[in-house]
Design a protein around this motif. Structure first.
Motif, PDB file in Angstrom:
ATOM      1  N   VAL A  51       0.820  -1.205   0.000  1.00  0.00           N
ATOM      2  CA  VAL A  51       0.000   0.000   0.000  1.00  0.00           C
ATOM      3  C   VAL A  51       0.861   1.265   0.000  1.00  0.00           C
ATOM      4  O   VAL A  51       0.501   2.275  -0.613  1.00  0.00           O
ATOM      5  N   PHE A  59      -3.637   3.171  -8.043  1.00  0.00           N
ATOM      6  CA  PHE A  59      -4.452   1.978  -7.806  1.00  0.00           C
ATOM      7  C   PHE A  59      -5.663   1.968  -8.733  1.00  0.00           C
ATOM      8  O   PHE A  59      -5.993   0.931  -9.325  1.00  0.00           O
ATOM      9  N   ILE A  72      -3.144  -6.784  -1.626  1.00  0.00           N
ATOM     10  CA  ILE A  72      -2.537  -5.564  -1.093  1.00  0.00           C
ATOM     11  C   ILE A  72      -1.943  -5.874   0.282  1.00  0.00           C
ATOM     12  O   ILE A  72      -2.650  -6.379   1.169  1.00  0.00           O
TER      13      ILE A  72
END
Length: 373
Positions: A51, A59, A72
């Motif tokens: 992340v 994203f 993720i």
């Protein structure tokens, strides 16, 4: 230690949730507890990102807009759930609170107190065990404390159904607790919504298929699955081996993944998926409508939930007029271009336009029992 009362409560829940399994023998007929290989070597090809390394806009561009699933890492690093959501702590804190573990034939929730469910979870040898998949915790006076133990991942903070009243919007968040062999049969999430699934502990086995995969390829026939045709473990026992054969169409090959503790999976709207718990798992999952998936979600909501769509439109016109303008331009008379499960957009929610229930959520392939991951 098992008590007469707890055994009685567990039997009652099983009878209500799966009346087709009318005797105890039918729950263990396949002996999957001993015969199904939960350690099967999976070719895990699902991409993984961290992340911290991918911005929200990246994203959207790389995964959400192209409808590409991804794992993720790092989402849960600051969550209290990482240490608060253990079997022991949940069993103690929520001992006498009831959690949903199924639905009866009328669509009503089947619930068990946590203390009874934990006893069942630790000892069951059922082929496809009952599974806590509870969407009501967020508005319950005691259980809503669970909300404080996690936060929305930064990629998924768009929540356009929030403009509907909480008791009118479709169910959208679930706490999920299940033993080995429990899971969710093959399905597409409802109304074109996408989802994220954050696994706190345990391991989940996933298969993803393109939205245009023919349903008949993915279906467990009643002659193959019998009374357990909708169960994830039945799917992995019957259909999965077919996907590994040379005559399975290349374009419909599954993307496979073993989700590890601490990983969060993005599930794009319209994508067929099936999930099996390989050991005892604890997770939280949300479905959502965002600006990215809104045109398809709007299309499916108008077609499948017309009364809800009218209320939603009025709220969007007040709070997000630009999205109301987008809604005006969506041609709901033509195809959305994205597959729907047979039950996911309308029949499961046929009564919900009159009074929303806390149930439903993801839908199984047939219009029978719904189980979650």
């Amino acid at each position: 230690m098992s008590t007469h009362r707890s055994r009685k409560k567990i039997r009652e829940a099983k009878r209500k949730a799966r009346p087709e399994l009318s005797t105890g023998d039918l729950w263990v007929q396949k002996d999957f507890a001993n015969k199904f290989n939960l350690e099967y070597k999976v070719d895990d090809t699902l991409e993984r990102i961290t992340v911290q390394d991918v911005s929200p806009q990246d994203f959207i561009d790389r995964y959400e807009a192209p409808y590409k699933p991804v794992v993720i890492q790092g989402v849960q690093d600051t969550w209290g759930a990482r240490f608060k959501w253990t079997l022991e702590r949940l069993a103690k804190k929520y001992r006498n609170q009831k959690f949903k573990c199924g639905e009866d034939d009328e669509g009503y929730s089947v619930k068990l107190k946590m203390k009874y469910y934990m006893e069942y979870l630790k000892s069951t040898e059922d082929d496809s065990p009952l599974y806590i998949f509870d969407s009501g915790y967020g508005t319950h006076s005691r259980r809503k404390k669970l909300l404080a133990d996690y936060e929305l991942p930064e990629y998924f903070r768009d929540d356009l159904f929030k403009y509907c009243k909480e008791d009118k919007r479709p169910p959208y968040r679930w706490i999920v607790i299940g033993p080995p062999r429990s899971g969710t049969g093959i399905h597409i999430d409802p109304l074109g919504t996408s989802a994220w699934n954050a696994l706190i502990s345990g391991h989940k086995r996933w298969c993803f298929f393109p939205t245009d995969t023919p349903k008949e390829l993915l279906t467990v026939k009643s002659s193959e699955g019998g009374k357990q045709r909708d169960e994830a473990i039945t799917w992995f026992n019957v259909v999965y081996p077919k996907t590994q054969k040379d005559d399975w169409p290349t374009k419909y090959k599954p993307v496979e993944c073993i989700q590890q503790p601490g990983e969060t999976i993005f599930v794009p709207g319209g994508m067929w998926h099936v999930v099996l718990n390989l050991d005892t798992t604890i997770a939280v999952t949300h479905n959502y409508a965002s600006k990215t998936n809104f045109p398809i979600v709007w299309h499916k909501t108008v077609r499948g939930r017309p009364k809800l769509s009218k209320k939603w439109y009025r709220a969007l016109r007040r709070h997000q007029p630009d999205l109301a303008d987008v809604a005006d331009k969506v041609d709901v008379s033509s195809s959305s271009g994205q597959a729907s499960d047979s039950s996911s957009d309308s029949s499961s929610s046929s009564s919900s336009d009159e009074s929303e229930s806390e149930d439903s959520g993801q839908e199984s392939l047939s219009n029978m029992k719904k189980k979650k991951y």
